[in-house]
Design a protein around this motif. Sequence first.
Motif, mmCIF file in Angstrom:
data_model
loop_
_atom_site.group_PDB
_atom_site.id
_atom_site.type_symbol
_atom_site.label_atom_id
_atom_site.label_comp_id
_atom_site.label_asym_id
_atom_site.label_seq_id
_atom_site.Cartn_x
_atom_site.Cartn_y
_atom_site.Cartn_z
ATOM 1 N N ALA A 1 37.623 83.116 63.150
ATOM 2 C CA ALA A 1 37.301 82.810 61.747
ATOM 3 C C ALA A 1 38.509 82.766 60.829
ATOM 4 O O ALA A 1 38.354 82.538 59.630
ATOM 5 C CB ALA A 1 36.245 83.757 61.175
ATOM 6 N N LEU A 2 39.733 82.961 61.347
ATOM 7 C CA LEU A 2 40.903 82.790 60.484
ATOM 8 C C LEU A 2 41.039 81.300 60.171
ATOM 9 O O LEU A 2 41.203 80.478 61.065
ATOM 10 C CB LEU A 2 42.171 83.284 61.175
ATOM 11 C CG LEU A 2 42.233 84.768 61.541
ATOM 12 C CD1 LEU A 2 43.642 85.130 62.021
ATOM 13 C CD2 LEU A 2 41.836 85.640 60.375
ATOM 14 N N GLY A 3 40.953 80.949 58.916
ATOM 15 C CA GLY A 3 40.993 79.549 58.521
ATOM 16 C C GLY A 3 39.621 78.908 58.391
ATOM 17 O O GLY A 3 39.509 77.763 57.952
ATOM 18 N N LEU A 4 38.569 79.612 58.775
ATOM 19 C CA LEU A 4 37.227 79.038 58.698
ATOM 20 C C LEU A 4 36.788 78.826 57.254
ATOM 21 O O LEU A 4 36.011 77.902 56.967
ATOM 22 C CB LEU A 4 36.236 79.940 59.428
ATOM 23 C CG LEU A 4 34.825 79.393 59.647
ATOM 24 C CD1 LEU A 4 34.853 78.077 60.410
ATOM 25 C CD2 LEU A 4 33.957 80.417 60.376
ATOM 26 N N ALA A 5 37.282 79.635 56.337
ATOM 27 C CA ALA A 5 36.943 79.446 54.923
ATOM 28 C C ALA A 5 37.373 78.068 54.432
ATOM 29 O O ALA A 5 36.728 77.465 53.569
ATOM 30 C CB ALA A 5 37.590 80.542 54.071
#
Length: 332
Positions: free
Chosen positions: A103-107
């Motif tokens: 989820a790193l960068g999923l935002a």
Amino acid sequence: MTTTPLADRYGRVATDLRVSLTDRCNLRCNYCMPAEGLDWLPDDSVLTDDEVVRLITIGVERLGIREVRFTGGEPLVRRGLTGIVRRTRALGDGLELSITTNALGLARTAAALAEAGLDRVNVSLDTVRRDTFETITRRDRLHDVVAGLEAAQAAGLGPVKVNAVLLRGTNDDQAGELLAWCLERGYELRFIEQMPLDAQHGWSRTGMVTAEEIFDRLARDFTLTPASEPRGSAPAELFLVDGGPGTVGVIASVTRPFCGDCDRVRLTADGQVRNCLFAREESDLRAALRAGAGDEEVAGRWVAAMAGKRAGHGIDDPAFLQPDRPMSAIGG
């Protein structure tokens, strides 16, 4: 066009394709890889976007694949991810598309992935305590994971699932806390027994937190009752929490193996077919692609690769040997 099932000699048929898009990752989880990272695959050995889509297309149109999950390493570091998802979605609306991610960068990417046709996400998260997260991942990035989860839910990539591994002496006292956190936010939590897939080959059965221990820890805070629907080929045993509607799953890959119902096949980032997560043999499809093989020949090689699948992963066998490739290079 005739469809040939990806069947093995035990009657299992693979319809769920896990596609690793990269062996690289931006975390360094201590049960997966060393702090300094690993020697990544050379760029020219990794499948191109076109090669990835071609193999998926062969799988869907000729071999009966109905689900595609993109994995890594960390798939969000693959620059062409959104385009690969979009082109895969074009193969049919009935195809189930998902991604397993830290989820790193999923935002930043959740909305674009949803627009491209991704159905849902599985997010790896072992703790909601910032200090424990940094201990496990060697990175202070819990806030980014939380933001990614929120963005995925807002983009309609649901149900959002969370995958957690309990590590003895690190976060094994946090099972109830993590479940409460997920239930409050509408995420579906799955605890997974730690598997012998670390790059350091440091896994031991005695050090692993078992499914029974997970149930014991959850029972301190919650009442679990088995969900009514059968598990089928799904790896998780599903339970209602305090009567529902919230649920929690436990994936006991080691102590309660579900090999007899396995419907998965894996494609590594460098184009190797793995018919089992713990296989020590691979079948090279990349070489065939780059030598000019037609789709029928590639499909035939894939079918042959599945025929040799073993009855089970063999972790309980005294002669069991951990795969040479770690999880980050296999794809989950």
